[in-house]
Design a protein around this motif. Structure first.
Motif, PDB file in Angstrom:
ATOM      1  N   ASP A 144       3.579   4.716  -0.171  1.00  0.00           N
ATOM      2  CA  ASP A 144       4.691   4.832  -0.685  1.00  0.00           C
ATOM      3  C   ASP A 144       5.754   4.541   0.262  1.00  0.00           C
ATOM      4  OD1 ASP A 144       7.259   5.765  -2.013  1.00  0.00           O
ATOM      5  OD2 ASP A 144       6.364   7.561  -2.729  1.00  0.00           O
ATOM      6  N   VAL A 145       5.949   3.319   0.379  1.00  0.00           N
ATOM      7  CA  VAL A 145       6.985   2.796   1.418  1.00  0.00           C
ATOM      8  C   VAL A 145       8.250   3.491   1.504  1.00  0.00           C
ATOM      9  CG1 VAL A 145       8.024   0.731   2.119  1.00  0.00           C
ATOM     10  CG2 VAL A 145       5.712   0.519   1.090  1.00  0.00           C
ATOM     11  N   GLU A 146       8.846   3.793   0.126  1.00  0.00           N
ATOM     12  CA  GLU A 146      10.279   4.341   0.299  1.00  0.00           C
ATOM     13  C   GLU A 146      10.360   5.905   0.826  1.00  0.00           C
ATOM     14  OE1 GLU A 146      12.444   4.466  -3.286  1.00  0.00           O
ATOM     15  OE2 GLU A 146      12.237   2.389  -3.827  1.00  0.00           O
ATOM     16  N   ASN A 147       9.074   6.481   0.486  1.00  0.00           N
ATOM     17  CA  ASN A 147       9.130   7.848   1.132  1.00  0.00           C
ATOM     18  C   ASN A 147       8.281   8.111   2.378  1.00  0.00           C
ATOM     19  OD1 ASN A 147      10.731   9.493  -1.131  1.00  0.00           O
ATOM     20  ND2 ASN A 147       8.964   8.577  -2.439  1.00  0.00           N
ATOM     21  N   ALA A 189      -2.099   5.533   9.125  1.00  0.00           N
ATOM     22  CA  ALA A 189      -2.263   6.564   8.614  1.00  0.00           C
ATOM     23  C   ALA A 189      -1.303   7.024   7.523  1.00  0.00           C
ATOM     24  CB  ALA A 189      -2.490   7.667   9.712  1.00  0.00           C
ATOM     25  N   THR A 190      -1.426   6.731   6.542  1.00  0.00           N
ATOM     26  CA  THR A 190      -0.446   6.708   5.269  1.00  0.00           C
ATOM     27  C   THR A 190      -0.035   8.126   4.980  1.00  0.00           C
ATOM     28  OG1 THR A 190      -1.355   4.770   4.437  1.00  0.00           O
ATOM     29  CG2 THR A 190       0.057   5.970   3.222  1.00  0.00           C
ATOM     30  N   LYS A 191       1.231   8.383   5.331  1.00  0.00           N
ATOM     31  CA  LYS A 191       1.635   9.860   5.150  1.00  0.00           C
ATOM     32  C   LYS A 191       2.188  10.092   3.639  1.00  0.00           C
ATOM     33  CE  LYS A 191       1.045  10.708   9.463  1.00  0.00           C
ATOM     34  NZ  LYS A 191      -0.351  10.905   9.812  1.00  0.00           N
ATOM     35  N   ARG A 192       2.387   9.228   2.909  1.00  0.00           N
ATOM     36  CA  ARG A 192       2.906   9.165   1.529  1.00  0.00           C
ATOM     37  C   ARG A 192       2.377   8.310   0.681  1.00  0.00           C
ATOM     38  NH1 ARG A 192       7.033  12.649   0.508  1.00  0.00           N
ATOM     39  NH2 ARG A 192       6.259  12.775  -1.791  1.00  0.00           N
ATOM     40  N   MET A 193       1.570   8.709  -0.544  1.00  0.00           N
ATOM     41  CA  MET A 193       0.983   7.612  -1.344  1.00  0.00           C
ATOM     42  C   MET A 193       1.751   7.699  -2.731  1.00  0.00           C
ATOM     43  SD  MET A 193      -3.133   7.929  -0.249  1.00  0.00           S
ATOM     44  CE  MET A 193      -3.439   7.247   1.362  1.00  0.00           C
ATOM     45  N   SER A 194       1.381   6.571  -3.503  1.00  0.00           N
ATOM     46  CA  SER A 194       2.298   6.551  -4.671  1.00  0.00           C
ATOM     47  C   SER A 194       1.558   6.877  -5.763  1.00  0.00           C
ATOM     48  CB  SER A 194       2.375   5.030  -4.942  1.00  0.00           C
ATOM     49  OG  SER A 194       1.204   4.367  -5.107  1.00  0.00           O
ATOM     50  N   GLY A 195       0.274   7.567  -5.804  1.00  0.00           N
ATOM     51  CA  GLY A 195      -0.459   7.958  -6.910  1.00  0.00           C
ATOM     52  C   GLY A 195      -1.138   6.715  -7.738  1.00  0.00           C
ATOM     53  N   LYS A 196      -0.685   5.537  -7.440  1.00  0.00           N
ATOM     54  CA  LYS A 196      -1.518   4.459  -8.061  1.00  0.00           C
ATOM     55  C   LYS A 196      -3.029   4.711  -7.743  1.00  0.00           C
ATOM     56  CE  LYS A 196      -1.481  -0.468  -7.660  1.00  0.00           C
ATOM     57  NZ  LYS A 196      -1.237  -1.686  -6.842  1.00  0.00           N
ATOM     58  N   LYS A 197      -4.093   4.260  -8.872  1.00  0.00           N
ATOM     59  CA  LYS A 197      -5.137   4.608  -8.570  1.00  0.00           C
ATOM     60  C   LYS A 197      -5.758   3.362  -8.156  1.00  0.00           C
ATOM     61  CE  LYS A 197      -5.295   8.212 -10.558  1.00  0.00           C
ATOM     62  NZ  LYS A 197      -5.351   9.441  -9.783  1.00  0.00           N
ATOM     63  N   VAL A 198      -6.765   3.509  -6.965  1.00  0.00           N
ATOM     64  CA  VAL A 198      -7.525   2.551  -6.227  1.00  0.00           C
ATOM     65  C   VAL A 198      -8.588   1.800  -7.397  1.00  0.00           C
ATOM     66  CG1 VAL A 198      -9.063   1.884  -4.655  1.00  0.00           C
ATOM     67  CG2 VAL A 198      -7.136   3.265  -4.282  1.00  0.00           C
ATOM     68  N   PRO A 199      -8.877   0.594  -7.827  1.00  0.00           N
ATOM     69  CA  PRO A 199      -9.979   0.146  -8.693  1.00  0.00           C
ATOM     70  C   PRO A 199     -11.578   0.795  -8.127  1.00  0.00           C
ATOM     71  CG  PRO A 199      -8.528  -1.745  -8.015  1.00  0.00           C
ATOM     72  CD  PRO A 199      -8.189  -0.694  -7.217  1.00  0.00           C
ATOM     73  N   GLN A 200     -12.094   0.980  -9.022  1.00  0.00           N
ATOM     74  CA  GLN A 200     -13.431   1.731  -8.719  1.00  0.00           C
ATOM     75  C   GLN A 200     -14.454   0.960  -7.651  1.00  0.00           C
ATOM     76  OE1 GLN A 200     -14.206   5.031  -8.921  1.00  0.00           O
ATOM     77  NE2 GLN A 200     -16.087   4.436  -7.774  1.00  0.00           N
ATOM     78  N   GLU A 201     -14.022  -0.589  -7.918  1.00  0.00           N
ATOM     79  CA  GLU A 201     -15.175  -1.396  -7.342  1.00  0.00           C
ATOM     80  C   GLU A 201     -14.578  -1.540  -5.824  1.00  0.00           C
ATOM     81  OE1 GLU A 201     -13.387  -2.333  -9.896  1.00  0.00           O
ATOM     82  OE2 GLU A 201     -12.268  -4.335  -9.814  1.00  0.00           O
ATOM     83  N   LYS A 202     -13.416  -1.191  -5.599  1.00  0.00           N
ATOM     84  CA  LYS A 202     -12.819  -1.050  -3.960  1.00  0.00           C
ATOM     85  C   LYS A 202     -13.476   0.085  -3.458  1.00  0.00           C
ATOM     86  CE  LYS A 202      -8.789  -4.083  -4.319  1.00  0.00           C
ATOM     87  NZ  LYS A 202      -8.862  -5.070  -2.974  1.00  0.00           N
ATOM     88  N   VAL A 203     -13.418   1.211  -3.973  1.00  0.00           N
ATOM     89  CA  VAL A 203     -13.967   2.405  -3.719  1.00  0.00           C
ATOM     90  C   VAL A 203     -15.420   2.228  -3.228  1.00  0.00           C
ATOM     91  CG1 VAL A 203     -14.125   4.886  -4.278  1.00  0.00           C
ATOM     92  CG2 VAL A 203     -12.237   3.887  -4.873  1.00  0.00           C
TER      93      VAL A 203
END
Lengths: 210, 210
Positions: free
Chosen positions: B186-189, B12-26
């Motif tokens: 966002d592995v660092e945060n 359950a990811t608590k912090r994310m990087s803002g990087k976009k998920v490709p539409q085909e994966k969504v």
């Protein structure tokens, strides 16, 4: 087989052949359910596994005499906790902290927020929350069976109270919520096996808000 | 990556990087949810997809200001039908019969049994049934994200009534039940990223009845 193809391959199998599912596949399906996420990490449910033909025969009338019950190799009974108490929460957090060899004020505060959140609800509401978490694991178990090319039948059509009584679930603090029969499709006798899989169209199901 | 490994990889990811998920994966994740089984095949829910940063910013305070809401690429809102009516059931069965180019007395009888079963419950009970079906699709969507190596955060911690009001869901006959943020960790945060995944032990979760 790719994941989506596995989901397309599966269907709610109405007739099974009686062929046994290898134990390692059942174990993978159970492990998938165990790895399912849940609110607060509580996993507020148990999964009961029945494979004894005599016991399955006794369960069948409680489940509308559905043939899959006795034609299945294994029957998984998903049973939610009938309540979520402080002692449940303590036990789960003690285990997590022990496994991580770590605790912190933040973790303690998180635990206390969860306790307060559940304390503000009724027992029935806490059970409903537990039941919903059970359905996450149920969904992931269904997907895992498909990936393993094991047929399955998700079943809600049974007499929950009677099954709970028969298996003594109340004494275990559990209430059955759903069943998953595992086995192999009997293509000749299952009319549904050859029917087109139909789902609501994406345009109807998914609403893009921007 | 094998399915179980994918489930072990996810958290359950608590912090994310803002990087976009490709539409085909969504789209794959949404398709997995669409393929999820449901009682009577009704699929009594909708999935709302939000990716507009401005809209996500407005949703964030309704969801306890959790950072994933705005750090995510897409937010999926799982909303159950607030009722299951005869006209809902007719619509689903008409679609199934049309797609299969076939109907039968048995199918008509099945539809009528489903109608009778829902008619005997209260609206709140029908909503609860719809919500549980939503959680099956939710579980399968979580698994699909993991298979696609997309991070996700399942979230129940939000103000359902407020979100329903903000998005006008009541007018659509819907009630939000759960959220799934999709993005990349966002592995660092994210302190949780490096922590050991802990689940209740199998011996505690699984009860073999024979």
């Amino acid at each position: 087989m790719r994941f989506i193809e596995s989901l397309r391959w599966r269907y709610a199998t109405k007739r099974m052949s009686g062929k046994k599912v290898p134990q390692e596949k059942v174990d993978i399906i159970l492990e998938a359910a165990r790895l399912a996420p849940s609110a607060g990490g509580l996993q507020p449910f148990n999964i009961l596994v029945v494979k004894d033909p005599e016991l399955l025969k006794k369960i069948q009338p409680i489940a509308n005499n559905q043939p899959q019950i006795t034609e299945a190799s294994h029957l998984l009974i998903f049973a939610a906790w009938d309540d979520i108490t402080d002692s449940h929460i303590d036990r789960v957090f003690d285990h997590i902290n022990k496994e991580r060899n770590h605790t912190s004020e933040a973790q303690e505060a998180y635990k206390n927020r969860i306790k307060a959140s559940f304390a503000s609800r009724t027992q029935e509401e806490r059970f409903q929350t537990a039941a919903r978490q059970t359905y996450i694991a149920f969904g992931i178990a269904i997907a895992a069976a498909a990936v393993e090319e094991v047929d399955s039948t998700p079943m809600e059509g049974f007499n929950n109270a009677e099954l709970d009584k028969f298996l003594g679930l109340k004494e275990k603090g559990l209430r059955s919520v759903t069943l998953l029969a595992l086995g192999y499709r009997d293509v000749e006798n299952d009319k549904l096996a050859s029917q087109k899989k139909v789902r609501r169209p994406k345009e109807e199901l998914v609403i893009e808000l921007n």
